[in-house]
Write a protein that holds these residues in place. Sequence first.
Motif, PDB file in Angstrom:
ATOM      1  N   LEU A  73       0.815  -1.212   0.000  1.00 30.06           N
ATOM      2  CA  LEU A  73       0.000   0.000   0.000  1.00 30.06           C
ATOM      3  C   LEU A  73       0.860   1.278   0.000  1.00 30.06           C
ATOM      4  N   PRO A  74       1.885   1.386   0.851  1.00 28.49           N
ATOM      5  CA  PRO A  74       2.778   2.560   0.737  1.00 28.49           C
ATOM      6  C   PRO A  74       3.478   2.639  -0.617  1.00 28.49           C
ATOM      7  N   TRP A  75       3.819   1.474  -1.193  1.00 28.62           N
ATOM      8  CA  TRP A  75       4.470   1.484  -2.503  1.00 28.62           C
ATOM      9  C   TRP A  75       3.512   1.999  -3.574  1.00 28.62           C
ATOM     10  N   MET A  76       2.250   1.584  -3.531  1.00 25.59           N
ATOM     11  CA  MET A  76       1.269   2.094  -4.480  1.00 25.59           C
ATOM     12  C   MET A  76       1.095   3.594  -4.320  1.00 25.59           C
ATOM     13  N   ALA A  77       1.095   4.076  -3.077  1.00 21.56           N
ATOM     14  CA  ALA A  77       0.993   5.515  -2.824  1.00 21.56           C
ATOM     15  C   ALA A  77       2.191   6.247  -3.419  1.00 21.56           C
ATOM     16  N   PHE A  78       3.375   5.682  -3.257  1.00 18.34           N
ATOM     17  CA  PHE A  78       4.598   6.277  -3.797  1.00 18.34           C
ATOM     18  C   PHE A  78       4.545   6.340  -5.315  1.00 18.34           C
ATOM     19  N   CYS A  79       4.184   5.231  -5.959  1.00 19.74           N
ATOM     20  CA  CYS A  79       4.135   5.181  -7.425  1.00 19.74           C
ATOM     21  C   CYS A  79       3.100   6.159  -7.973  1.00 19.74           C
ATOM     22  N   ASP A  80       1.929   6.203  -7.353  1.00 19.16           N
ATOM     23  CA  ASP A  80       0.876   7.095  -7.824  1.00 19.16           C
ATOM     24  C   ASP A  80       1.304   8.559  -7.704  1.00 19.16           C
ATOM     25  N   ALA A  81       1.869   8.926  -6.552  1.00 15.43           N
ATOM     26  CA  ALA A  81       2.278  10.310  -6.339  1.00 15.43           C
ATOM     27  C   ALA A  81       3.414  10.712  -7.268  1.00 15.43           C
ATOM     28  N   VAL A  82       4.414   9.844  -7.430  1.00 17.76           N
ATOM     29  CA  VAL A  82       5.566  10.172  -8.272  1.00 17.76           C
ATOM     30  C   VAL A  82       5.165  10.269  -9.739  1.00 17.76           C
ATOM     31  N   GLN A  83       4.367   9.320 -10.216  1.00 17.55           N
ATOM     32  CA  GLN A  83       3.974   9.347 -11.622  1.00 17.55           C
ATOM     33  C   GLN A  83       3.103  10.554 -11.949  1.00 17.55           C
ATOM     34  N   ARG A  84       2.148  10.842 -11.093  1.00 16.19           N
ATOM     35  CA  ARG A  84       1.279  11.999 -11.342  1.00 16.19           C
ATOM     36  C   ARG A  84       2.045  13.309 -11.167  1.00 16.19           C
ATOM     37  N   GLY A  85       2.950  13.337 -10.186  1.00 12.06           N
ATOM     38  CA  GLY A  85       3.770  14.527 -10.015  1.00 12.06           C
ATOM     39  C   GLY A  85       4.694  14.752 -11.197  1.00 12.06           C
ATOM     40  N   MET A  86       5.215  13.665 -11.768  1.00 16.57           N
ATOM     41  CA  MET A  86       6.134  13.762 -12.899  1.00 16.57           C
ATOM     42  C   MET A  86       5.457  14.359 -14.133  1.00 16.57           C
ATOM     43  N   THR A  87       4.190  14.049 -14.348  1.00 21.53           N
ATOM     44  CA  THR A  87       3.480  14.552 -15.529  1.00 21.53           C
ATOM     45  C   THR A  87       2.672  15.821 -15.237  1.00 21.53           C
ATOM     46  N   SER A  88       2.765  16.324 -14.012  1.00 22.17           N
ATOM     47  CA  SER A  88       1.924  17.459 -13.618  1.00 22.17           C
ATOM     48  C   SER A  88       2.216  18.717 -14.426  1.00 22.17           C
TER      49      SER A  88
END
Length: 266
Positions: A81-96
């Motif tokens: 669950l923390p890993w999914m949170a990390f991936c979601d935040a990083v990927q969305r932040g990267m394309t923001s």
Amino acid sequence: MNILWSEARALWRARTLVWVLTRREVASRHSGTALGIVWPYLQPLLTVAAYYLVFDVVFGMRLGEQAPTRAVGAYLVVGALPWMAFCDAVQRGMTSLIDAGSLLHKNPLPPVLFTSRSVLASFSIYGPLLLLVAVAYIPAHGLKPAILALLPLLLLQMLLCMVLGYALAILAAALRDVAQLVGFLLSVGIYLSPILFPMQLFPQAWRWVLWLNPMTGLVMGYQQVLLQGLWPQWSVWCATLVWVCALSVVLNALVARSRDQLVDWL
């Protein structure tokens, strides 16, 4: 680091706008769905529920005695669950920044607002889920005082994602290949962390490789709190702070180099 401090001050001055943007970002994630606001929370919950059902209920798989817990599914949930949170935040932040390119062309807004919006939106979804998991694991940690460590762990993870996401957003604006490369690294990163297996099962001569993953320390922290009821070891805090500090130095240099060209790249 003066440039990074100026970015932080700009973010604080525009905190009301960030809050509005974050709420809109969360709303856009469930827009047009039948379940509404429930849907963003339901997706990760179903994923971790599937881990528990398959590995603990169906197969009854067990880890060795050196693991924080014997049940494989219970072990996977705490790290996944923390890993999914990390991936979601990083990927969305990267394309923001790419997603907000047209808006940045028309308005002189600080780019950091849009990366912050994406990361905060992700944590407004995954943060409550992590706290819900903490409640579900009460029989494991027994509501010991160490459960209070969850809050600094969450805040430290959010800061890590904020810094990393902003740095990647600038790189992705300059080179679109960055998004594909980071997506690949995130897909294999789960195998280079103690999420699918305890660190003790990894060859001792190669355990240093796991520390190249910025989430290794945080995952171990969550496991120690939720599975053992222990306060995270100093290595957890030190490793994560080293990552945050190193990425902050990189981000400061990227912001300085891209300040006059970023909007043109978008």
